[in-house]
Design a protein around this motif. Structure first.
Motif, mmCIF file in Angstrom:
data_model
loop_
_atom_site.group_PDB
_atom_site.id
_atom_site.type_symbol
_atom_site.label_atom_id
_atom_site.label_comp_id
_atom_site.label_asym_id
_atom_site.label_seq_id
_atom_site.Cartn_x
_atom_site.Cartn_y
_atom_site.Cartn_z
ATOM 1 N N LEU A 1 -36.441 14.881 18.743
ATOM 2 C CA LEU A 1 -35.915 14.292 19.994
ATOM 3 C C LEU A 1 -35.760 12.660 20.116
ATOM 4 O O LEU A 1 -36.395 12.154 19.708
ATOM 5 C CB LEU A 1 -36.912 14.677 21.225
ATOM 6 C CG LEU A 1 -37.422 16.035 21.396
ATOM 7 C CD1 LEU A 1 -38.617 16.119 22.347
ATOM 8 C CD2 LEU A 1 -36.016 16.995 21.676
ATOM 9 N N ARG B 1 -35.586 19.800 30.102
ATOM 10 C CA ARG B 1 -35.062 19.656 28.881
ATOM 11 C C ARG B 1 -35.956 20.047 27.911
ATOM 12 O O ARG B 1 -35.534 20.872 27.116
ATOM 13 C CB ARG B 1 -34.952 18.069 28.751
ATOM 14 C CG ARG B 1 -33.620 17.294 29.509
ATOM 15 C CD ARG B 1 -33.243 16.187 28.903
ATOM 16 N NE ARG B 1 -32.378 15.547 29.624
ATOM 17 C CZ ARG B 1 -32.662 14.286 30.480
ATOM 18 N NH1 ARG B 1 -33.879 13.706 30.295
ATOM 19 N NH2 ARG B 1 -31.969 13.907 31.279
ATOM 20 N N HIS C 1 -35.641 24.108 28.202
ATOM 21 C CA HIS C 1 -34.571 24.359 27.426
ATOM 22 C C HIS C 1 -34.771 24.469 25.819
ATOM 23 O O HIS C 1 -34.296 25.369 25.363
ATOM 24 C CB HIS C 1 -33.500 23.416 27.670
ATOM 25 C CG HIS C 1 -32.119 23.664 26.897
ATOM 26 N ND1 HIS C 1 -31.087 24.283 27.614
ATOM 27 C CD2 HIS C 1 -31.886 23.364 25.494
ATOM 28 C CE1 HIS C 1 -30.198 24.425 26.737
ATOM 29 N NE2 HIS C 1 -30.629 23.566 25.488
ATOM 30 N N GLU C 2 -35.410 23.398 25.352
ATOM 31 C CA GLU C 2 -35.615 23.338 23.878
ATOM 32 C C GLU C 2 -36.327 24.296 23.409
ATOM 33 O O GLU C 2 -36.305 25.018 22.384
ATOM 34 C CB GLU C 2 -35.865 21.946 23.366
ATOM 35 C CG GLU C 2 -35.097 20.874 23.716
ATOM 36 C CD GLU C 2 -33.603 21.109 22.944
ATOM 37 O OE1 GLU C 2 -33.601 21.447 21.976
ATOM 38 O OE2 GLU C 2 -32.717 20.879 23.676
ATOM 39 N N PHE D 1 -33.669 11.334 25.359
ATOM 40 C CA PHE D 1 -34.183 12.733 26.087
ATOM 41 C C PHE D 1 -35.134 12.302 27.124
ATOM 42 O O PHE D 1 -35.183 13.236 28.141
ATOM 43 C CB PHE D 1 -34.909 13.341 24.924
ATOM 44 C CG PHE D 1 -35.057 14.774 25.232
ATOM 45 C CD1 PHE D 1 -34.372 15.948 24.928
ATOM 46 C CD2 PHE D 1 -36.364 14.999 26.081
ATOM 47 C CE1 PHE D 1 -34.745 17.250 25.176
ATOM 48 C CE2 PHE D 1 -36.696 16.607 26.083
ATOM 49 C CZ PHE D 1 -35.950 17.465 25.855
ATOM 50 N N ALA E 1 -31.270 15.769 20.873
ATOM 51 C CA ALA E 1 -32.192 16.772 20.537
ATOM 52 C C ALA E 1 -31.581 17.810 19.576
ATOM 53 O O ALA E 1 -30.382 18.048 19.444
ATOM 54 C CB ALA E 1 -32.558 17.554 21.753
ATOM 55 N N GLN E 2 -32.251 18.249 18.791
ATOM 56 C CA GLN E 2 -32.047 19.087 17.486
ATOM 57 C C GLN E 2 -32.997 20.009 17.042
ATOM 58 O O GLN E 2 -34.133 19.306 16.614
ATOM 59 C CB GLN E 2 -31.306 18.489 16.375
ATOM 60 C CG GLN E 2 -30.766 19.328 15.222
ATOM 61 C CD GLN E 2 -29.450 20.253 15.917
ATOM 62 O OE1 GLN E 2 -28.739 19.787 16.285
ATOM 63 N NE2 GLN E 2 -29.483 21.541 15.561
ATOM 64 N N LEU E 3 -33.113 21.495 17.039
ATOM 65 C CA LEU E 3 -34.081 22.006 16.203
ATOM 66 C C LEU E 3 -33.668 22.282 14.927
ATOM 67 O O LEU E 3 -32.553 22.703 14.716
ATOM 68 C CB LEU E 3 -34.262 23.428 17.125
ATOM 69 C CG LEU E 3 -35.411 24.254 16.445
ATOM 70 C CD1 LEU E 3 -36.744 23.589 16.784
ATOM 71 C CD2 LEU E 3 -35.302 25.697 17.359
ATOM 72 N N GLU F 1 -26.874 28.133 23.244
ATOM 73 C CA GLU F 1 -26.862 27.073 24.502
ATOM 74 C C GLU F 1 -26.835 27.811 25.710
ATOM 75 O O GLU F 1 -27.539 27.454 26.801
ATOM 76 C CB GLU F 1 -26.104 26.102 24.187
ATOM 77 C CG GLU F 1 -25.943 25.348 23.091
ATOM 78 C CD GLU F 1 -27.269 24.370 23.101
ATOM 79 O OE1 GLU F 1 -27.927 24.406 23.809
ATOM 80 O OE2 GLU F 1 -27.538 24.006 21.998
ATOM 81 N N ALA G 1 -30.392 29.454 26.408
ATOM 82 C CA ALA G 1 -31.337 28.296 26.828
ATOM 83 C C ALA G 1 -31.199 27.997 28.126
ATOM 84 O O ALA G 1 -32.203 27.876 29.016
ATOM 85 C CB ALA G 1 -31.191 27.144 26.001
ATOM 86 N N HIS H 1 -34.799 27.748 22.713
ATOM 87 C CA HIS H 1 -34.333 27.742 21.305
ATOM 88 C C HIS H 1 -35.322 28.166 20.525
ATOM 89 O O HIS H 1 -34.932 29.281 19.301
ATOM 90 C CB HIS H 1 -34.000 26.731 21.082
ATOM 91 C CG HIS H 1 -32.404 26.039 21.673
ATOM 92 N ND1 HIS H 1 -31.376 26.997 21.787
ATOM 93 C CD2 HIS H 1 -32.049 24.610 22.111
ATOM 94 C CE1 HIS H 1 -30.348 26.344 22.404
ATOM 95 N NE2 HIS H 1 -30.683 25.088 22.746
ATOM 96 N N LEU I 1 -38.618 20.015 16.032
ATOM 97 C CA LEU I 1 -37.881 19.613 17.022
ATOM 98 C C LEU I 1 -37.828 17.956 17.037
ATOM 99 O O LEU I 1 -38.657 17.437 17.362
ATOM 100 C CB LEU I 1 -38.648 20.192 18.257
ATOM 101 C CG LEU I 1 -37.680 20.036 19.708
ATOM 102 C CD1 LEU I 1 -36.158 20.334 19.588
ATOM 103 C CD2 LEU I 1 -38.341 20.240 20.898
#
Length: 323
Positions: free
Chosen positions: A96, A124, A127-128, A100, A81-83, A164, A167, A131, A94
């Motif tokens: 994914l 999960r 959490h994202e 994920f 995952a990465q924003l 992190e 989050a 962010h 976002l």
């Protein structure tokens, strides 16, 4: 106000599974947004792909990033995952990877969401979304500022590891017990194995088996791995109020015996200080992360590396001193 976003799915061979997964993710985002009053402004797209690295590269290029995110080669971490932000928070995507959603697929590779497997993935997503919320709350920070190699090693590592920590601190209420235990076990593994990897890399450089730049980049990735692992684990620990010594004696022992024991303790303290400033709306600039930066600088020094920002007619650079 409901989030105004699009769910995009890539490389799915089965349209039914794609629709089921996409609808489930949208429903989860809407429910979490409503339940936790999350600020999801600027989140315009969620991209789900079987090829995470390629999808991330495509988005970073679309958003005009100079280079895509890089991943550690260390065996303990897999990116899923990465924003990604466009400009100064004008738009978020976002990204994914399919891993994920591992728990939502059965042994036949079909999407099958059940009562007994929904919570892990839902957490999960939670959490994202924290962010996203954090990035919107800290909109005064200039996300597009020029970052040199020195800042990347220290300042960006500080902001990302704290992010992190935050989050998991804020999403701990939705974390299944097995997820919390997994992150604590991962930290235990990382603080035992990764320092040895770092020391091995430095020895290879000292014996002229690898060049300085190759050694440094590999060490930097592993230090980021240690920082993030500690942030993930202690986000849960601090949110849930664990008595770590009684509940998780194994990780307590590993932390005490680690060569980074004092440094990691200071890292946890600095995370809490920044979080208090965040809660009080007092973060006005990147100066708020100075204490975390100092801890990370100390961590490099623990391994015999001293980082120095250099100035020349070509601009700023980085010099790495090796003991």
């Amino acid at each position: 106000m409901e989030p105004d976003l699009t769910i995009s799915l890539e490389s799915f061979s089965n349209e039914t599974d794609a629709n089921s997964l996409g609808n489930s993710v949208m429903n989860a985002i809407q429910a979490l947004h409503k339940q936790h009053q999350l600020d999801l402004t600027s989140l315009k797209r969620v991209l789900i792909s079987f090829d995470f690295a390629s999808a991330l590269k495509k988005v970073t290029e679309e958003y005009g990033h100079i280079s895509p995110s890089s991943f550690t080669e260390s065996k303990q971490a897999i990116a899923i995952a990465q924003l990604v932000m466009k400009g100064a928070r004008e738009e978020f995507t976002l990204v994914l990877g399919i891993d994920f959603f591992y728990e939502w697929f059965n042994s036949d590779g079909r999407c099958e969401i059940r009562e007994d497997n929904i919570s892990v993935v839902l957490h999960r997503i939670h959490h994202e979304l924290i962010h996203v919320h954090e990035k919107n709350v800290l909109a005064q920070l200039d996300a597009s500022r020029l970052i040199d190699d020195y800042d990347d090693a220290l300042l960006m590592s500080a902001t990302r590891s704290w992010s992190e920590y935050l989050a998991n601190l804020k999403s701990a209420s939705s974390a299944p017990d097995e997820t919390v235990e997994l992150f604590l076990e991962q930290l235990d593994t990382i603080i035992k194995e990764v320092p040895k990897e770092i020391e091995s890399l430095i020895r290879k450089y000292q014996h002229r088996l690898i060049p300085l730049n190759e050694m440094y980049l590999a060490v930097k990735k592993r230090i980021k791995l240690i920082l993030n692992a500690y942030a993930y684990a202690f986000g849960y620990v601090d949110a849930l109020g664990f008595d770590l010594e009684n509940c998780f004696p194994k990780i307590t022992k590993s932390l005490k015996e680690s060569q980074l024991s004092d440094t990691l303790h200071q890292l946890g303290t600095s995370f809490k200080i920044v979080t208090e400033s965040y809660e009080q709306g007092l973060i006005e600039s990147y100066d708020a992360f100075d204490e975390i930066v100092k801890v990370i600088d100390r961590m490099f020094k623990e391994f015999g590396l001293s980082l120095e920002r250099t100035q020349s007619e070509n601009g700023t650079g980085l010099y790495v001193h090796v003991k």
